[in-house]
Design a protein around this motif. Structure first.
Motif, PDB file in Angstrom:
ATOM      1  N   THR A 191      -2.611  37.081 -15.086  1.00  0.00           N
ATOM      2  CA  THR A 191      -3.072  36.391 -13.408  1.00  0.00           C
ATOM      3  C   THR A 191      -2.822  35.015 -13.835  1.00  0.00           C
ATOM      4  N   ILE A 192      -2.923  35.243 -12.063  1.00  0.00           N
ATOM      5  CA  ILE A 192      -2.472  33.420 -11.614  1.00  0.00           C
ATOM      6  C   ILE A 192      -3.483  32.458 -11.803  1.00  0.00           C
ATOM      7  N   THR A 212       0.867  28.951 -12.640  1.00  0.00           N
ATOM      8  CA  THR A 212       1.697  28.938 -13.617  1.00  0.00           C
ATOM      9  C   THR A 212       0.497  30.102 -13.958  1.00  0.00           C
ATOM     10  N   VAL A 213       0.758  31.867 -14.309  1.00  0.00           N
ATOM     11  CA  VAL A 213       1.130  32.981 -14.696  1.00  0.00           C
ATOM     12  C   VAL A 213       0.293  33.174 -16.499  1.00  0.00           C
ATOM     13  N   THR A 218      11.378  31.841 -15.013  1.00  0.00           N
ATOM     14  CA  THR A 218       9.968  31.692 -15.515  1.00  0.00           C
ATOM     15  C   THR A 218      10.149  29.972 -16.768  1.00  0.00           C
ATOM     16  N   THR A 219       8.710  29.625 -16.185  1.00  0.00           N
ATOM     17  CA  THR A 219       8.684  28.678 -17.662  1.00  0.00           C
ATOM     18  C   THR A 219       8.254  28.872 -18.445  1.00  0.00           C
ATOM     19  N   PHE A 220       8.355  29.014 -20.606  1.00  0.00           N
ATOM     20  CA  PHE A 220       7.634  29.025 -21.119  1.00  0.00           C
ATOM     21  C   PHE A 220       6.429  28.200 -20.999  1.00  0.00           C
ATOM     22  N   VAL A 221       4.803  27.992 -21.138  1.00  0.00           N
ATOM     23  CA  VAL A 221       3.928  27.320 -21.444  1.00  0.00           C
ATOM     24  C   VAL A 221       3.896  27.091 -23.442  1.00  0.00           C
ATOM     25  N   ALA A 229       3.477  31.141 -18.362  1.00  0.00           N
ATOM     26  CA  ALA A 229       4.345  30.853 -18.163  1.00  0.00           C
ATOM     27  C   ALA A 229       4.349  30.174 -16.310  1.00  0.00           C
ATOM     28  N   THR A 230       5.011  29.399 -16.123  1.00  0.00           N
ATOM     29  CA  THR A 230       5.360  29.115 -14.778  1.00  0.00           C
ATOM     30  C   THR A 230       6.350  29.277 -14.004  1.00  0.00           C
TER      31      THR A 230
END
Length: 364
Positions: free
Chosen positions: A244-245, A265-266, A294-297, A361-362
């Motif tokens: 989900t966005i 961010t997803v 993607t980059t982990f939050v 993740a972004t």
């Protein structure tokens, strides 16, 4: 006097009640002699009595009984080691004998406690419950090397069939196992050697000790057997994943519609479902490699919450299920991220339940 007689009678009854009933009866080879004395007079004068006697030898009655203990299926899980089926083996003969034991498996057909035999267990072994505690203990109990040695008259020994359950079996699968005991000659109390097969006497009663098969099943062969079965209780896990966005931190200020654009961010949701009717799944853990670009939050992993799943009107068929939404508000922070992989331990997923893990993740 009356009170005294009643007291003695009571003691006698108590003593009889305390004496165990011996099913095997008089020991084989015993001699039973019956004598009669005839007294008479001639002309009113007593004469020398006349006596007579008859003797016979007690014959050997062979009867062994193999019976499953508990009369219930043994519930097992796929891949289980040392699954136990328990039997009681009794020498109801009136002589000391050996009993040869063999374990076999049913090849299809109705199992002992319902269901149809549809698989075989592996590494089948037979053990004797040495300390008679009813619990299999590989360190304390002894493997059977083909036979039970020197079984006493009316003696019972507990025997375990120990087997391994193969992986990949489904809930309701059944494996039937049979324990068979066959009477063998004893060795008059001398242990360490299996006796020869016992042969029944034919041609009628002789003056010596004869051998008679007295099997309770009516098949007079000195053999007894019984069945037990293993019924599989398995967990059937399925997994769904969705994304989900999020509106939070969306790169376009004031946006009311959200798209998968760089900087968005997803939130990923992983839903793990265990089908109803089986066993609980334990130590359930997920491992999710973060996709490229993607980059982990940091600190975004949440374990627990609820999921909404559309089963497309085919309950029990997870192949066409669709994950429509997740709510992690009831979950708790946990898990870890290392070397590009999200890891989390869900723990137990009960039969018929769904558990979720979410992380963010972004988009680069």
């Amino acid at each position: 006097m009356t009170k005294y007689l009643v007291s003695v009678s009571g003691v006698t009854l108590a003593a009889l009640a305390a004496s165990p009933a011996l099913a095997e009866g008089t020991a084989a080879g015993s001699s039973i002699t019956n004598s009669v004395t005839v007294n008479y007079e001639v002309g009113g004068v007593g004469q020398d009595s006349v006596t007579a006697s008859d003797s016979f030898v007690v014959d050997r009655k062979i009867n062994i009984v193999v019976a499953e203990e508990g009369n219930a299926t043994t519930s097992v899980s796929p891949g289980q080691q040392d699954a136990i089926a328990t039997f009681l083996v009794t020498n109801s003969s009136n002589d000391i004998i050996d009993i040869r034991l063999t374990a076999s498996q049913l090849a299809g057909g109705a199992a002992a406690h319902g269901g149809t035999d549809n698989f075989d267990v592996g590494n089948v072994e037979i053990y004797v419950d040495v300390n008679n505690d009813g619990v299999f203990d590989i360190a304390a109990d002894s493997p059977v090397v083909g036979y039970l040695d020197e079984m006493g008259r009316d003696e019972t020994r507990r025997v375990f069939i120990v087997s391994d359950i193969p992986l990949g079996r489904a809930t309701g699968d059944v494996a039937d196992v049979t324990l068979t005991g066959a009477a063998r000659e004893g060795n008059d109390g001398v242990t360490g050697a299996e006796g020869a097969a016992i042969t029944e006497t034919t041609g009628g009663d002789t003056a010596g000790e004869d051998t008679v098969f007295a099997d309770a099943d009516g098949v007079f062969d000195g053999i007894s057997f019984d069945d037990d079965d293993y019924t599989v209780q398995a967990a059937a896990l399925s997994a769904l994943k969705g994304s989900t966005i999020l509106g939070a931190n969306y790169p376009i200020a004031g946006a009311t519609e959200f798209y998968n654009i760089p900087g968005a961010t997803v939130e990923y949701c992983i839903a793990v479902t265990n089908a109803a009717g089986g066993a609980d799944a334990t130590n359930v853990a997920i491992s999710d490699t973060l996709p490229a670009n993607t980059t982990f939050v940091a600190s975004s992993i949440v374990i627990g919450g609820t999921a909404t799943i559309d089963d497309n009107s085919t309950p029990g068929n997870p192949a066409d299920d669709v994950l429509t939404s997740c709510d992690n508000s009831g979950g708790a922070a946990g898990g870890s991220f290392a070397a590009g992989t999200v890891s989390a331990t869900i723990g137990t997923v009960s039969a018929g339940a769904t558990e979720i893990v979410t992380f963010r993740a972004t988009i680069d």
